[in-house]
Design an enzyme around this catalytic site. Structure first.
Site, short mmCIF file in Angstrom:
data_model
loop_
_atom_site.label_atom_id
_atom_site.label_comp_id
_atom_site.label_asym_id
_atom_site.label_seq_id
_atom_site.Cartn_x
_atom_site.Cartn_y
_atom_site.Cartn_z
N HIS A 78 3.37 4.11 -7.56
CA HIS A 78 4.52 4.08 -8.24
C HIS A 78 5.28 5.13 -8.78
O HIS A 78 4.38 5.98 -9.40
CB HIS A 78 4.17 2.89 -9.34
CG HIS A 78 3.85 1.63 -9.02
ND1 HIS A 78 3.87 0.76 -10.03
CD2 HIS A 78 3.57 1.07 -7.93
CE1 HIS A 78 3.35 -0.70 -9.43
NE2 HIS A 78 3.31 -0.41 -8.01
N TYR A 211 7.93 -3.59 -18.19
CA TYR A 211 7.61 -3.78 -19.63
C TYR A 211 8.76 -4.61 -20.42
O TYR A 211 10.05 -3.99 -20.58
CB TYR A 211 7.45 -2.41 -20.37
CG TYR A 211 6.23 -1.94 -19.74
CD1 TYR A 211 5.03 -1.80 -20.98
CD2 TYR A 211 6.01 -1.16 -18.58
CE1 TYR A 211 3.72 -1.09 -20.31
CE2 TYR A 211 4.78 -0.33 -18.33
CZ TYR A 211 3.84 -0.66 -19.20
OH TYR A 211 2.63 -0.08 -18.87
N PRO A 303 -3.76 -1.31 -24.34
CA PRO A 303 -3.46 -1.17 -23.01
C PRO A 303 -1.99 -0.90 -22.67
O PRO A 303 -1.63 -0.76 -21.56
CB PRO A 303 -3.88 -2.41 -22.31
CG PRO A 303 -3.55 -3.65 -23.68
CD PRO A 303 -3.85 -2.86 -24.78
N LYS A 307 -3.96 3.93 -20.70
CA LYS A 307 -4.74 5.13 -21.20
C LYS A 307 -6.30 4.91 -20.91
O LYS A 307 -6.94 5.87 -20.65
CB LYS A 307 -4.49 5.93 -22.36
CG LYS A 307 -2.94 6.37 -22.28
CD LYS A 307 -2.73 7.45 -21.23
CE LYS A 307 -1.20 7.44 -21.02
NZ LYS A 307 -0.81 8.14 -19.70
N TYR A 399 3.07 8.94 -19.47
CA TYR A 399 2.80 7.99 -18.64
C TYR A 399 1.94 8.31 -17.59
O TYR A 399 0.79 7.85 -17.28
CB TYR A 399 4.11 7.02 -18.55
CG TYR A 399 3.41 5.61 -18.07
CD1 TYR A 399 3.78 4.58 -18.85
CD2 TYR A 399 3.14 5.23 -16.76
CE1 TYR A 399 3.29 3.23 -18.57
CE2 TYR A 399 2.71 3.98 -16.50
CZ TYR A 399 2.62 2.88 -17.07
OH TYR A 399 2.30 1.66 -17.07
#
Length: 407
Positions: A78, A211, A303, A307, A399
């Protein structure tokens, strides 16, 4: 006292999760022997579903170790994520893409933790014939403040064992035997909500994670393969999964993920819904003598920032380098710096996970974080994250994962 069988190794590793197995693989590649002890059996360990996002530095390390063949074939690369939110009260939700490739030149890979574990176990046991002791019990560590620590344990057949080593790695999680021996100070943050997670036999309808910030609560749209989606709903901390029927779960997902042009495919749930508490924890120090903590034994992250597994692997990379320097050249400076080196990365990841969690979840309206002012701040931060290149770059950089050794 019952007679115990004695054995000798250089590094005794407690726990056959990603941290323990990556450490064992790093040591093997450096020509250093290790024994891995695991309380569960192999079938359980390989089926234990956890995280599914691998940072770019994690993927690079697995490739360097030669265990990324299946990851490269089956992992889902991704190059961005979507933040889905309404920019004003009553407005429809819209997608805003954070383009990792454009912002930082790399991305992440969706590949389940259990798949990483399968690959590492296949390499260690099936390809190289190296030891992993499954089904052990009564594990205890001894003499960790000497140069000759040891681990006692009982095998699945009831036989007692003593494993003498130079170093012990406690990769056995928050509830394992290692953390209480180190007895670190714990800094902790418990969040006032949890995640209800489901795995559905339904093809993903988008190529990237979504998200979603919604008045009813956060939702995450993820995937595990071209045929399977992983989905989460924010729920109260005291939620009983049995109270959530399939229809109620799908209704909640449809509501919170609603967006023009987006279709949510429904399908059979492949496992029972589960509830994941949301908390942060950092243990300091991560070492006592020749016993070193790694992974969930030393830190836990919510979560939201993806990480947990990545931090565990970063820990053991530092530890493996320290072990090699100490045992090959007598330089123990890596041992002395282990906690401080790992904690710099840990606190960066903790902050990012807190940032994502605080920005995306719905807090109790009766609290300061969840009142009209608090929600306004969330929307402002979301707008800033998707309209400012500097803010988007910061989010993307954190990220996809900072290079190992960069913090």
């Amino acid at each position: 006292m019952t007679q115990r069988r004695e054995a000798r190794t250089t590094v005794g590793i407690i726990g056959a999760g990603p941290a323990g197995l990556v450490l064992a693989t790093l040591l093997d590649r450096a020509g250093i022997d290790a024994v891995v002890l695991e309380a569960r059996d192999r079938d359980y360990v390989e089926a234990r579903v956890r995280a599914g996002v691998l940072e770019a530095p994690t993927v690079e390390l697995l490739r360097e170790l030669g265990v990324a063949g299946r990851l490269d074939r089956e992992g889902m690369g991704h190059t961005g994520i979507s933040l889905r939110f309404a920019e004003a009260p009553g407005a429809p939700a819209r997608d805003h893409r954070i383009d990792f490739a454009d912002l930082v030149g790399t991305g992440i890979t969706v590949y389940g933790q259990q798949e990483v574990v399968k690959d590492l176990l296949a390499d260690r046991i099936d390809e190289r014939g190296l030891p992993v002791e499954f089904g052990v019990s009564d594990v205890a560590v001894h003499d960790v403040e000497t140069d000759a620590p040891s681990i006692t344990w009982t095998a699945a057949d009831g036989t007692g064992h003593v494993l003498r080593c130079d170093v012990i790695a406690g990769c056995d999680g928050f509830h394992g035997v290692s953390r209480p021996v180190v007895a670190p100070e714990v800094a902790e943050r418990v969040y006032p909500f949890a995640w209800l997670g489901v795995l559905a036999k339904a093809a993903p309808t988008t190529d990237e994670l979504v998200y979603a910030h919604h008045d009813d609560g956060f939702a995450l749209y993820s995937m595990r393969s071209p045929e399977v989606t992983r989905l989460y709903l924010q729920v109260p901390t005291d939620t009983d999964p049995a109270d959530w029927s399939d229809a109620r779960i799908w209704d909640g997902l449809h509501t919170r993920l609603a967006c023009d042009g987006f279709t949510l495919h429904e399908g059979e749930f492949l496992e029972k819904p589960s509830v994941t508490p949301m908390r942060s924890m950092v243990a300091t120090p991560m070492r006592r003598g020749r016993l070193f903590l790694a992974g969930d034994a030393a830190h836990i992250v919510p979560p939201t920032g993806a990480k947990g597994m990545n931090l565990a692997i970063a820990d053991v990379r530092v530890l493996a380098e320290a072990v090699e320097r100490a045992l090959r050249g007598g330089d123990e400076s890596g041992f002395d710096a282990y906690s401080a080196t790992c904690l710099r990365r840990i606190w960066r990841a903790e902050h990012f996970s807190w940032f994502m969690t605080s920005m995306l979840h719905r807090f109790d309206p009766a609290t300061e974080a969840g009142d009209a002012f608090g929600v306004g701040l969330q929307r402002s931060q979301l707008r800033y994250a998707v309209t400012s290149r500097a803010a988007a770059t910061s989010l993307a950089e954190n990220y996809v994962g900072l290079p190992h050794g960069a913090v």
